[in-house]
Scaffold this motif. Structure first.
Motif, PDB file in Angstrom:
ATOM      1  N   THR A  40     106.879 -26.983  86.324  1.00 47.32           N
ATOM      2  CA  THR A  40     107.352 -26.392  87.570  1.00 47.32           C
ATOM      3  C   THR A  40     106.479 -25.189  87.890  1.00 47.32           C
ATOM      4  OG1 THR A  40     108.968 -25.096  86.318  1.00 47.32           O
ATOM      5  CG2 THR A  40     109.726 -27.178  87.268  1.00 47.32           C
ATOM      6  N   PRO A  41     106.444 -24.788  89.156  1.00 48.46           N
ATOM      7  CA  PRO A  41     105.562 -23.682  89.557  1.00 48.46           C
ATOM      8  C   PRO A  41     105.797 -22.422  88.732  1.00 48.46           C
ATOM      9  CG  PRO A  41     106.385 -24.794  91.490  1.00 48.46           C
ATOM     10  CD  PRO A  41     107.120 -25.385  90.334  1.00 48.46           C
ATOM     11  N   GLY A  42     104.714 -21.863  88.243  1.00 47.04           N
ATOM     12  CA  GLY A  42     104.786 -20.621  87.489  1.00 47.04           C
ATOM     13  C   GLY A  42     105.148 -20.771  86.027  1.00 47.04           C
ATOM     14  N   LYS A  43     105.377 -22.001  85.595  1.00 49.90           N
ATOM     15  CA  LYS A  43     105.744 -22.222  84.204  1.00 49.90           C
ATOM     16  C   LYS A  43     104.714 -23.092  83.503  1.00 49.90           C
ATOM     17  CE  LYS A  43     110.731 -21.597  84.587  1.00 49.90           C
ATOM     18  NZ  LYS A  43     112.063 -22.160  84.227  1.00 49.90           N
ATOM     19  N   GLU A  44     104.708 -23.015  82.172  1.00 44.27           N
ATOM     20  CA  GLU A  44     103.795 -23.834  81.400  1.00 44.27           C
ATOM     21  C   GLU A  44     104.261 -25.292  81.378  1.00 44.27           C
ATOM     22  OE1 GLU A  44     102.187 -20.484  78.202  1.00 44.27           O
ATOM     23  OE2 GLU A  44     103.360 -22.198  77.510  1.00 44.27           O
ATOM     24  N   ARG A  45     103.302 -26.163  81.154  1.00 44.59           N
ATOM     25  CA  ARG A  45     103.624 -27.579  81.053  1.00 44.59           C
ATOM     26  C   ARG A  45     104.440 -27.814  79.778  1.00 44.59           C
ATOM     27  NH1 ARG A  45      98.991 -31.613  83.033  1.00 44.59           N
ATOM     28  NH2 ARG A  45      99.210 -30.132  84.749  1.00 44.59           N
ATOM     29  N   GLU A  46     105.531 -28.539  79.953  1.00 49.14           N
ATOM     30  CA  GLU A  46     106.502 -28.737  78.872  1.00 49.14           C
ATOM     31  C   GLU A  46     106.501 -30.188  78.419  1.00 49.14           C
ATOM     32  OE1 GLU A  46     111.414 -28.524  78.491  1.00 49.14           O
ATOM     33  OE2 GLU A  46     110.431 -28.774  80.429  1.00 49.14           O
ATOM     34  N   GLY A  47     106.380 -30.411  77.119  1.00 43.87           N
ATOM     35  CA  GLY A  47     106.453 -31.762  76.601  1.00 43.87           C
ATOM     36  C   GLY A  47     107.887 -32.256  76.568  1.00 43.87           C
ATOM     37  N   VAL A  48     108.137 -33.459  77.084  1.00 45.28           N
ATOM     38  CA  VAL A  48     109.494 -33.999  77.088  1.00 45.28           C
ATOM     39  C   VAL A  48     109.634 -35.223  76.206  1.00 45.28           C
ATOM     40  CG1 VAL A  48     110.094 -33.027  79.338  1.00 45.28           C
ATOM     41  CG2 VAL A  48     109.100 -35.319  79.219  1.00 45.28           C
ATOM     42  N   SER A  49     108.570 -36.000  76.045  1.00 46.70           N
ATOM     43  CA  SER A  49     108.683 -37.197  75.223  1.00 46.70           C
ATOM     44  C   SER A  49     107.302 -37.698  74.839  1.00 46.70           C
ATOM     45  CB  SER A  49     109.435 -38.299  75.987  1.00 46.70           C
ATOM     46  OG  SER A  49     109.649 -39.422  75.158  1.00 46.70           O
ATOM     47  N   ALA A  92     110.583 -31.360  88.753  1.00 48.22           N
ATOM     48  CA  ALA A  92     109.281 -30.923  88.245  1.00 48.22           C
ATOM     49  C   ALA A  92     108.231 -31.962  88.624  1.00 48.22           C
ATOM     50  CB  ALA A  92     109.311 -30.772  86.727  1.00 48.22           C
ATOM     51  N   ASP A  93     106.987 -31.602  88.414  1.00 47.48           N
ATOM     52  CA  ASP A  93     105.910 -32.581  88.443  1.00 47.48           C
ATOM     53  C   ASP A  93     105.794 -33.152  87.033  1.00 47.48           C
ATOM     54  OD1 ASP A  93     103.960 -30.485  90.627  1.00 47.48           O
ATOM     55  OD2 ASP A  93     105.215 -32.195  91.132  1.00 47.48           O
ATOM     56  N   TYR A  94     105.776 -34.479  86.949  1.00 43.63           N
ATOM     57  CA  TYR A  94     105.724 -35.151  85.666  1.00 43.63           C
ATOM     58  C   TYR A  94     104.333 -35.736  85.440  1.00 43.63           C
ATOM     59  CZ  TYR A  94     110.702 -34.622  84.893  1.00 43.63           C
ATOM     60  OH  TYR A  94     111.952 -34.095  84.679  1.00 43.63           O
ATOM     61  N   TYR A  95     103.804 -35.473  84.259  1.00 48.19           N
ATOM     62  CA  TYR A  95     102.464 -35.921  83.901  1.00 48.19           C
ATOM     63  C   TYR A  95     102.520 -36.749  82.619  1.00 48.19           C
ATOM     64  CZ  TYR A  95     101.035 -32.054  86.959  1.00 48.19           C
ATOM     65  OH  TYR A  95     100.870 -31.208  88.025  1.00 48.19           O
TER      66      TYR A  95
END
Length: 130
Positions: A40-49, A92-95
């Motif tokens: 999400t804007p202003g946050k670090e990319r977070e691993g989900v799976s 969020a944007d999902y990558y």
């Protein structure tokens, strides 16, 4: 050329399901571990799976365990992320990202960390709102 393309994002109501896809070209997904991350804007990319290539083991962040399911179809060279019971905080944007070597796989799949060796797609946006 190695390329990952995410799809399936969109606007979804809270509580609804969504399935994201990560399609690979230029390489076979069965030789890579694949992780899903969100940002999400202003946050670090977070691993989900993450799903490991050699044994199919999966891992999930505590925040999504029980609602997210990762799977792979090697014949289609695609990894999926099924999201159920969506919450507004899932917006969020999902990558998706791919790694090949064992050390990177350990970081990405066991610890759900971003590492420099990840090959990234361009992302797909998910908005959860009524």
């Amino acid at each position: 050329q190695v390329q990952l393309v995410e799809s399936g994002g969109g606007l979804v109501q809270p509580g609804g399901p969504l399935r994201l896809s990560c399609a690979a070209s230029g390489f076979g997904l069965d030789y890579y571990a694949i992780g899903w991350f969100r940002q999400t804007p202003g946050k670090e990319r977070e691993g989900v799976s993450c799903i490991v290539n050699n044994n199919g083991e999966t891992n999930y962040a505590d925040s999504v365990a029980g609602r997210f399911t990762i799977s792979r179809d090697n014949a289609k060279n695609t990894v999926y992320l099924q999201i159920d019971s969506l919450k507004p905080e899932d917006t969020a944007d999902y990558y998706c990202g791919a790694v090949h070597d064992a050390r990177s796989r350990q970081a990405m799949c066991v610890r759900l960390r971003v590492v420099d060796t990840i090959v990234w797609g361009k992302g797909t946006p998910v908005t959860v709102s009524s």
